[in-house]
Each structure stands twice: as C-alpha cells, then as structure tokens.
Design a protein around this motif. Sequence first.
Motif, PDB file in Angstrom:
ATOM      1  N   GLY A  88      93.874  38.635   3.772  1.00 36.15           N
ATOM      2  CA  GLY A  88      94.006  37.455   4.611  1.00 36.15           C
ATOM      3  C   GLY A  88      93.522  37.779   6.012  1.00 36.15           C
ATOM      4  O   GLY A  88      93.849  38.830   6.551  1.00 36.15           O
ATOM      5  N   MET A  89      92.706  36.905   6.579  1.00 30.67           N
ATOM      6  CA  MET A  89      92.192  37.106   7.933  1.00 30.67           C
ATOM      7  C   MET A  89      92.746  35.995   8.819  1.00 30.67           C
ATOM      8  O   MET A  89      92.642  34.814   8.486  1.00 30.67           O
ATOM      9  CB  MET A  89      90.663  37.075   7.954  1.00 30.67           C
ATOM     10  N   ASP A  90      93.362  36.420   9.948  1.00 33.13           N
ATOM     11  CA  ASP A  90      93.895  35.450  10.900  1.00 33.13           C
ATOM     12  C   ASP A  90      92.745  34.657  11.519  1.00 33.13           C
ATOM     13  O   ASP A  90      91.723  35.231  11.892  1.00 33.13           O
ATOM     14  CB  ASP A  90      94.683  36.163  12.000  1.00 33.13           C
ATOM     15  N   LYS A  94      94.559  28.026  12.992  1.00 37.60           N
ATOM     16  CA  LYS A  94      94.940  27.723  11.608  1.00 37.60           C
ATOM     17  C   LYS A  94      96.246  28.439  11.283  1.00 37.60           C
ATOM     18  O   LYS A  94      96.436  29.604  11.645  1.00 37.60           O
ATOM     19  CB  LYS A  94      93.852  28.152  10.626  1.00 37.60           C
ATOM     20  N   SER A  95      97.125  27.748  10.584  1.00 33.02           N
ATOM     21  CA  SER A  95      98.425  28.329  10.247  1.00 33.02           C
ATOM     22  C   SER A  95      98.326  29.311   9.084  1.00 33.02           C
ATOM     23  O   SER A  95      99.074  30.279   9.025  1.00 33.02           O
ATOM     24  CB  SER A  95      99.433  27.233   9.914  1.00 33.02           C
ATOM     25  N   ALA A  96      97.398  29.084   8.176  1.00 29.18           N
ATOM     26  CA  ALA A  96      97.240  29.968   7.018  1.00 29.18           C
ATOM     27  C   ALA A  96      96.008  30.861   7.216  1.00 29.18           C
ATOM     28  O   ALA A  96      95.007  30.418   7.779  1.00 29.18           O
ATOM     29  CB  ALA A  96      97.077  29.146   5.748  1.00 29.18           C
ATOM     30  N   CYS A 119      86.192  28.336   1.835  1.00 26.46           N
ATOM     31  CA  CYS A 119      86.148  27.998   3.262  1.00 26.46           C
ATOM     32  C   CYS A 119      86.305  26.492   3.407  1.00 26.46           C
ATOM     33  O   CYS A 119      86.179  25.746   2.435  1.00 26.46           O
ATOM     34  CB  CYS A 119      84.818  28.453   3.866  1.00 26.46           C
ATOM     35  N   ASP A 120      86.546  26.065   4.641  1.00 29.47           N
ATOM     36  CA  ASP A 120      86.764  24.638   4.895  1.00 29.47           C
ATOM     37  C   ASP A 120      85.471  23.835   4.994  1.00 29.47           C
ATOM     38  O   ASP A 120      85.459  22.647   4.725  1.00 29.47           O
ATOM     39  CB  ASP A 120      87.562  24.442   6.180  1.00 29.47           C
ATOM     40  N   THR A 121      84.376  24.476   5.422  1.00 33.46           N
ATOM     41  CA  THR A 121      83.119  23.759   5.609  1.00 33.46           C
ATOM     42  C   THR A 121      81.972  24.568   5.009  1.00 33.46           C
ATOM     43  O   THR A 121      82.088  25.776   4.799  1.00 33.46           O
ATOM     44  CB  THR A 121      82.808  23.523   7.104  1.00 33.46           C
ATOM     45  N   ALA A 122      80.861  23.903   4.795  1.00 34.38           N
ATOM     46  CA  ALA A 122      79.673  24.594   4.295  1.00 34.38           C
ATOM     47  C   ALA A 122      79.193  25.626   5.318  1.00 34.38           C
ATOM     48  O   ALA A 122      78.761  26.727   4.940  1.00 34.38           O
ATOM     49  CB  ALA A 122      78.568  23.589   3.994  1.00 34.38           C
TER      50      ALA A 122
END
Length: 149
Positions: A88-90, A94-96, A119-122
């Motif tokens: 896991g990378m901070d 982002k909370s997670a 990931c959240d975006t492309a």
Amino acid sequence: MSTEQNPAAEGFSYRLTRTLDAPAERVWQAWTTPEQYARWAYAAPGSVEMDVRPGGAWKATMVTPDGGQFPLTGSYLDVAENRRLVVGMDVAGKSAPAAMTLELDAEDGRTRIVLHQSCDTAEERDMAEQGSTMLLDSLGAFLAGGAGS
C-alpha cells in the motif's frame, strides 16, 4: 512481457507479467530487503526502511533520472513469503492507500512475476504502469547481475 489494461469497476487497472531467471526466494529478497531494493528500485541509498509483515510500514526516497528526489511511504497489506506481496502506498488527499500486488510463481528455478494495480484514472494508471515497467526492467537486470548484484 504482456500488459493488460482494463477499466474496472473500481478504476483503471494494468497487469505486467515477466519471467525472471532467478528463483522466487531471490526475487522475494530483492523486493523485501532494504539494501537490495535500494540497489535496483531507484531509491536513495540508506533511505529504504521495511517492516515486511501485514500492517508493517515501509518508506523510501525515490530518485528520478534528473536527480530529483521524492519520499514515499506506505504499509504492507498482505504478505505471503516468496508468493504474494500487496504494497500500500500513501497518497495525499486519499484515505485509502494505493495498492500494488506482486505475485510470484516458481517455475524450474525461474520466477513468473505478475504485478498489477488499479487506479482511479487512466492518467494515474498510465503513470503507474510506466513506473512499474521501469521497476521490472531494473529488477531483471539486478537479478541477472547487471546492476551490481
């Protein structure tokens, strides 16, 4: 190497697969020993700390090709020695943590490594995939003796 890119329900993902000419134990040590990791993963010498257990913390200062440095922190989300590592990378804001999964499969003294991440975006996916490709290239060279192993 094969690469798959899939927009998933939880975001955009990529998967990189390599077969390395090293046993899984050696690949694991390269990825989980601070001194070895610093030698192939573009980390500043002496900056890597690892507590490789579920919930254990890690940190490293990465060095860019132009000499810039940026600190990274995170924790280990899942650890199965010589088989699976979820890092896991901070991420600021982002909370997670952003999770990257590394799976190792031993094959006759060689290791098939599968690295994947969502990931959240492309754009985030493309940047993470580029970074992961560089890491796997460097890991392969390190294990082959090309990076001072």
